[in-house]
Design a protein around this motif. Structure first.
Motif, PDB file in Angstrom:
ATOM      1  N   ASP A 141      11.250   3.776  -1.058  1.00 57.14           N
ATOM      2  CA  ASP A 141       9.807   3.689  -0.893  1.00 57.14           C
ATOM      3  C   ASP A 141       9.174   3.427  -2.259  1.00 57.14           C
ATOM      4  O   ASP A 141       9.524   4.065  -3.246  1.00 57.14           O
TER       5      ASP A 141
ATOM      6  N   SER B 144       9.207   7.726   8.511  1.00 57.76           N
ATOM      7  CA  SER B 144       8.369   6.918   7.625  1.00 57.76           C
ATOM      8  C   SER B 144       8.626   5.427   7.803  1.00 57.76           C
ATOM      9  O   SER B 144       7.720   4.609   7.644  1.00 57.76           O
TER      10      SER B 144
ATOM     11  N   ARG C  13       0.536  13.568  -1.661  1.00 54.38           N
ATOM     12  CA  ARG C  13       1.329  14.219  -0.613  1.00 54.38           C
ATOM     13  C   ARG C  13       1.107  15.728  -0.595  1.00 54.38           C
ATOM     14  O   ARG C  13       1.165  16.394  -1.639  1.00 54.38           O
TER      15      ARG C  13
ATOM     16  N   SER D  32      -1.698   8.170  -1.633  1.00 56.48           N
ATOM     17  CA  SER D  32      -0.571   8.491  -2.521  1.00 56.48           C
ATOM     18  C   SER D  32      -0.674   9.924  -3.038  1.00 56.48           C
ATOM     19  O   SER D  32      -0.354  10.223  -4.185  1.00 56.48           O
TER      20      SER D  32
ATOM     21  N   ARG E  83       6.270   4.175  -3.214  1.00 54.38           N
ATOM     22  CA  ARG E  83       5.452   5.289  -3.678  1.00 54.38           C
ATOM     23  C   ARG E  83       6.323   6.318  -4.379  1.00 54.38           C
ATOM     24  O   ARG E  83       7.353   6.721  -3.881  1.00 54.38           O
TER      25      ARG E  83
ATOM     26  N   ARG F  25       0.988   8.426   1.766  1.00 52.11           N
ATOM     27  CA  ARG F  25       1.334   7.041   1.429  1.00 52.11           C
ATOM     28  C   ARG F  25       0.049   6.220   1.342  1.00 52.11           C
ATOM     29  O   ARG F  25      -0.688   6.333   0.400  1.00 52.11           O
ATOM     30  N   ASP F  26      -0.210   5.401   2.336  1.00 49.11           N
ATOM     31  CA  ASP F  26      -1.414   4.577   2.337  1.00 49.11           C
ATOM     32  C   ASP F  26      -2.153   4.809   3.643  1.00 49.11           C
ATOM     33  O   ASP F  26      -1.557   5.241   4.641  1.00 49.11           O
TER      34      ASP F  26
ATOM     35  N   ALA G 298      -0.580   3.910   7.044  1.00 53.41           N
ATOM     36  CA  ALA G 298       0.774   3.468   6.727  1.00 53.41           C
ATOM     37  C   ALA G 298       1.776   3.774   7.830  1.00 53.41           C
ATOM     38  O   ALA G 298       2.825   3.136   7.913  1.00 53.41           O
TER      39      ALA G 298
ATOM     40  N   ASP H 200       0.717  -2.424   0.429  1.00 50.61           N
ATOM     41  CA  ASP H 200      -0.585  -2.028   0.960  1.00 50.61           C
ATOM     42  C   ASP H 200      -1.399  -3.259   1.357  1.00 50.61           C
ATOM     43  O   ASP H 200      -2.089  -3.258   2.384  1.00 50.61           O
TER      44      ASP H 200
END
Length: 603
Positions: A582, A327, A211, A209, A584, A57-58, A61, A509
């Protein structure tokens, strides 16, 4: 190229680093962009290793942006006789406050209120003051004698009247006095971004971003990771690719068990389990409580902090088992009621839900043990190698991230035959060099750039000597020196800088982590979303549809969070929070309907 320029996590840098991930062979690949993963990337890069980091993600995060914002030894761990942990944490506190990140870690005073009654309670009051005083004195002693640079003032005892002068909102009845001591405060997410940028300045490939979706193996050795770029359309040939590395380090916190499950097909079960403990914090305006220090209070199960945070107070935390979505951990009405009930036991004007500006929930990654309560689980960390080429690091405290990073990179270096030791105890983070001189001369700096001294102080406390880069942005484009809509504590330049240099890709973000607008404003960032989207879009090339989509995603997320905070328990709060998708990965949904419309929250 200067160190600052080499550190910039720009959109162009992300594109270049994605290409590097796909074609180069790394010494170390780190999965996880929280404080431990970013710290490990810095440690490995500073040893001259070829390093890559991927974050789903970030940066920060997860857990690393949702802490109590403290760099502390853990006063309560002395009572639990965990002297080694306290020693380690106070050493790290001293390093951060004096050498590594003095622009991000600064002293914050706390009061330990001492209860007491009338004359008949005098012996008990004397015993309590002696008991707590001895604990705080030991805390100072550990910091001064063993802490490698205190960076904090010494404690002192206060009378009942002295405590009330320092913290007028303390209830007078039942108060015998207090002890004032100091710990460190930090904007946790900013520290993580600074770690990632410092690693990037030393040549690390750092991508958010992105994964990790599977391990690559040859026989019984891990040789890399399969990665999916969540910003690429699903049908793009570049959306998923392999990253090759001699050693993979998983610094995935509460997601550590997910990494373990990736080994199920070869019949391996790592000897480590991580249990998630939910910690909820409330944010209220500074005007709601009158006091010059923070407070630390004993509760039935843990401790409660009341922490000064700029123009706000942070109140937390809870400590409860969490087995739902990791998350987006959700705060329930029960969590909020608990925190208000605890803090109201010592305030002369009780707080209500009407006082709350923001709420956030995070998950502590605790090493699973036999204890029934998460508050009794150890805050120590562990490093294991469940399979050749794969290292897992888990547990620990935010404060001791550097120790965890050094431990796991030591294991990787031995495997790689690299003899270099960790250098991070002597490596200032970006923004630290020159900070003290700039702070001393801040009035002159403000005069040269034609901005108020308060603006320079704000930038120095968030960026250190990198504040010069933001002042240069304002010099080139004076409109960026204006406050952000709905958030006068922040400048428009900070949004532009977050997008150009700090890897911000989406509204959340910036509103959640590069700034703290989402928890510091009663509107939770909604009044800032349009302006933020315009500023980010100018850097990222967003058209009107993309800007509108980002704002819609952010609004849906705020609505889902508010809805969850009305729910009576964890299960219903989790369901409500998951009502918003989400952001993302929404690039993969193009042409398949808007995910915000498909999963709109109920409130």
């Amino acid at each position: 190229m200067s160190r600052a320029t080499a550190s910039q996590l720009s959109p162009q840098r992300r594109t270049a680093d994605l290409r590097r991930l796909a074609v180069e062979h790394f010494d170390v690949l780190i999965i996880g962009g929280g404080v431990t993963g970013a710290g490990a990337a810095l440690d490995a890069a500073s040893r001259g290793l070829k390093v890559a980091l991927v974050e789903a993600r970030d940066y920060a995060a997860g857990t690393s942006s949702r802490s109590s914002k403290l760099i502390h030894g853990g006063l309560r761990y002395l009572e639990q006789l965990e002297f080694g942990l306290v020693h380690e944490a106070l050493t790290e506190r001293g390093l951060l406050a004096t050498r590594l990140a003095p622009h991000l870690v600064r002293p914050v005073p706390f009061l330990v209120p001492l209860p007491g009654g009338g004359l008949r309670d005098l012996p008990a009051r004397t015993l309590r003051r002696s008991y707590y005083g001895a604990g705080v004195a030991a805390y100072d002693a550990f910091a001064g004698v063993f802490g490698g640079g205190r960076g904090m003032p010494l404690h002192r005892h206060l009378t009942r009247e002295g405590a009330r002068r320092t913290f007028p909102s303390l209830k007078a009845e039942g108060l015998a006095g207090a002890i004032r001591y100091y710990d460190g405060q930090v904007d946790d997410a900013r520290l993580v971004v600074t770690l990632a940028r410092t690693a990037a300045s030393l040549g690390a490939t750092v991508v958010n971003s992105a994964r990790a979706v599977g391990l690559i193996r040859q026989a019984r050795e891990v040789t890399g990771v399969r990665v999916r770029d969540l910003e690429a359309p699903a049908d793009s040939p570049d959306a998923e690719f392999e990253v090759r590395a001699r050693t993979v380090i998983a610094a995935t916190g509460v997601w550590s068990d997910d990494m373990s499950r990736m080994l199920d097909d070869v019949g391996l079960r790592p000897r480590i389990r991580v249990r998630a403990s939910k910690g909820v914090h409330l944010v209220v305006p500074r005007s709601a409580i009158t006091g010059e220090t923070g407070l630390i209070l004993r509760t039935a199960t843990s401790v409660l902090f009341v922490i000064p945070w700029g123009g706000h107070w942070i109140i937390g935390t809870t400590d409860t088992d969490w087995r739902l979505d990791r998350s987006h951990p959700a705060a329930s009405a029960r969590d909020i009621e608990y925190l208000l009930a605890q803090v109201n036991t010592i305030l002369d004007r009780p707080l209500t839900t009407a006082d709350i500006e923001g709420v956030y929930a995070g998950l502590r990654p605790l090493l699973a043990g036999e204890a029934d309560s998460t508050s009794k689980l150890s805050r120590e960390h562990a490093v294991i190698e469940p399979m050749l080429g794969l290292l897992l690091v888990a547990g620990g405290k935010y404060t001791t991230y550097r120790v965890m990073a050094a431990d796991v990179v030591n294991r990787a270096a031995r495997r790689l035959g690299a003899a270099r030791r960790s250098r991070t105890a002597d490596l200032p983070l970006l923004g630290a060099d020159g900070y003290s001189a700039m702070w001393r001369d801040r009035a002159d700096l403000a005069r040269r750039h034609g901005v108020p001294v308060g603006v320079v102080e704000h930038l120095l406390e968030r960026y250190g000597s990198l504040a010069l880069e933001l002042l240069a942005l304002i010099d080139a484009e004076p409109l960026l020196g204006a406050p952000l809509a709905g958030a006068p504590e922040y400048l428009a330049a900070e949004v532009t800088y977050a997008t150009r240099a700090e890897g911000a890709l989406h509204l959340e973000d910036v509103l959640d982590r590069r700034t703290r607008i989402s928890i510091e404003t009663a509107h939770r960032g909604l009044e800032s979303a349009e302006h933020t989207a315009e500023l980010m879009g100018a850097v990222l090339g967003w058209d009107a549809d993309t800007r509108a989509r980002e704002v819609a995603h952010y609004r849906a997320r705020v609505a889902a969070e508010r809805n969850s905070q009305l729910m009576p328990d964890d299960a219903t709060a989790d369901t409500a929070r998951l009502g918003a998708p989400d952001v993302r990965g929404f690039a993969a949904d193009r042409g398949d309907g808007d995910p915000v419309e498909r999963a709109a929250p109920s409130a």
